[in-house]
Write a protein that holds these residues in place. Sequence first.
Motif, PDB file in Angstrom:
ATOM      1  N   ILE A  30       0.899  -1.061   0.042  1.00 62.75           N
ATOM      2  CA  ILE A  30       0.176  -0.029  -0.104  1.00 62.75           C
ATOM      3  C   ILE A  30       0.787   1.300  -0.070  1.00 62.75           C
ATOM      4  O   ILE A  30       0.483   2.234  -0.768  1.00 62.75           O
ATOM      5  N   ALA A  31       1.765   1.460   0.779  1.00 61.28           N
ATOM      6  CA  ALA A  31       2.755   2.429   1.041  1.00 61.28           C
ATOM      7  C   ALA A  31       3.761   2.633  -0.381  1.00 61.28           C
ATOM      8  O   ALA A  31       3.787   3.520  -1.015  1.00 61.28           O
ATOM      9  N   ALA A  32       4.005   1.429  -1.120  1.00 58.59           N
ATOM     10  CA  ALA A  32       4.769   1.422  -2.317  1.00 58.59           C
ATOM     11  C   ALA A  32       3.850   2.065  -3.425  1.00 58.59           C
ATOM     12  O   ALA A  32       4.464   2.874  -4.214  1.00 58.59           O
ATOM     13  N   LEU A  33       2.665   1.670  -3.425  1.00 59.94           N
ATOM     14  CA  LEU A  33       1.588   2.228  -4.641  1.00 59.94           C
ATOM     15  C   LEU A  33       1.398   3.994  -4.131  1.00 59.94           C
ATOM     16  O   LEU A  33       1.409   4.398  -5.251  1.00 59.94           O
ATOM     17  N   ALA A  34       1.249   3.992  -3.060  1.00 62.65           N
ATOM     18  CA  ALA A  34       0.846   5.508  -2.597  1.00 62.65           C
ATOM     19  C   ALA A  34       2.054   6.316  -3.086  1.00 62.65           C
ATOM     20  O   ALA A  34       1.735   7.482  -3.129  1.00 62.65           O
ATOM     21  N   LEU A  35       3.136   5.988  -2.774  1.00 63.26           N
ATOM     22  CA  LEU A  35       4.561   6.926  -2.857  1.00 63.26           C
ATOM     23  C   LEU A  35       5.030   6.548  -4.476  1.00 63.26           C
ATOM     24  O   LEU A  35       6.019   7.460  -4.867  1.00 63.26           O
TER      25      LEU A  35
END
Length: 461
Positions: A30-35
């Motif tokens: 989720i963090a990877a996609l958000a960033l």
Amino acid sequence: MTAARSENSILASWRVVPALLWALLVMLPIAALALAGTAQALPGMAVAIAALTLFVGALVASFSARYMRSDSARTSYFLTLAALVLAVLVFVMSANAILFAIAWVASGLLLSRLIGHADGLAEARAASRRSRATFLIGDAAVLLAVGILCWAAGSLSLGKAIAASGGLSMPLAALAALLLLAGAAARCALPPFSGWLLSSMTAPTPVSALMHAGLVNAGGFLLLRFAPVLEAAPGVRYAAIALGLGAAVWGIGIMAVRPDIKRSLAGSTISQMGFMIMTCGLGAYAAALWHLIAHGLFKAWLFLNAGSAIGMRRAGPAALDPRMVAMVSVVALGGGTLLVLAGSATAELVPLLLASATAAATFGAIVLGKMHWRSRVMLGAALAVLVGVHVAGFALARAIVEPPATPLLSPLATLALLALFLACWVAQTVRLAQQRPIPPALYVRLLNAGQLPSIQAGERP
């Protein structure tokens, strides 16, 4: 009452730690996609290694909740385990040299503590000291290399330091690359540093699973992250190939003679890590990354199931027909020759053709083996799924790492390296089929590899 209050004070770490690691694993993509697409975007390789670390760490923590239920020091165990996984995440994701260095050293010290968890055993304390000493030697080399790169770049940013490595003078580049190779060899338990891994079997089985599936792979991650530094020093790449080749053969020898399942798996790990370091030296970065991930998942499964192997006969490569192995090897070598003649040979030729040959020999054993047709269909389908997973995994690895480096070996030398591995495979299969013993002197040397000094009764070193 005191024990109960202590347990409540740390919120029952044996429950919290597995939940925390699973939660972090869910949050990572989720963090990877958000960033993605921002200045803070996470590198693909870092996300892949972090995901592997969290997945194996969460599995090990969940397994440990039952495995360590009667251990009086389980609170310390779970807190150390959580700190170790977090330290690995920090050095994998960090872009700052100081933070990277602190987390790298901390991970080694925490792993040594887990190796010596059973501190009532003199062997466990000795194994912990050996691993700590080995890690500190390798860590000193890594810190010095990072210091040289940051000094030359005038920045504490690892990205800038690595990017500037191409402008280093040849002696300085060679020194930095050699230090990184030494640090990777220490973490990967390559000779002459393999003793710490072979003597670490006093650690709880979940620790062995985490160690072989995750922490030993740190050396491969180190070389992949600092790949431009290696490319600036061709001589060190040759050294990585030679060191990896020697470790691969040495590890297979240890695996062949050890009667206990855990040390046999340790020999397998040394061999696999040697092959991975050799692949890094060749410049086949995608193959090395996928090897790292696939080996981590497979070895975690093997160690967590090691207890189920007690009392069972070990199945080994003797099940392969030497004639089939020889035929597959000839076909693989012929395919490599055609690629070389067509000018299509790359640094990935050796690992990919060896993997293909292994899959083909395994499929042949399933088809020609003496088993019911239903078993053949099920095993064949399982093998097909595994092949598909490996193809997809390798394609993903290619998408998230640097393209292969300029081939270090000439096409003929690459072909000769492939032929060497295939010849060793055929020779080993023939030896096992004919039940020929290993020469006594070599057998004793392999059997005693990694042994700790004998401890007299009553001693507490």
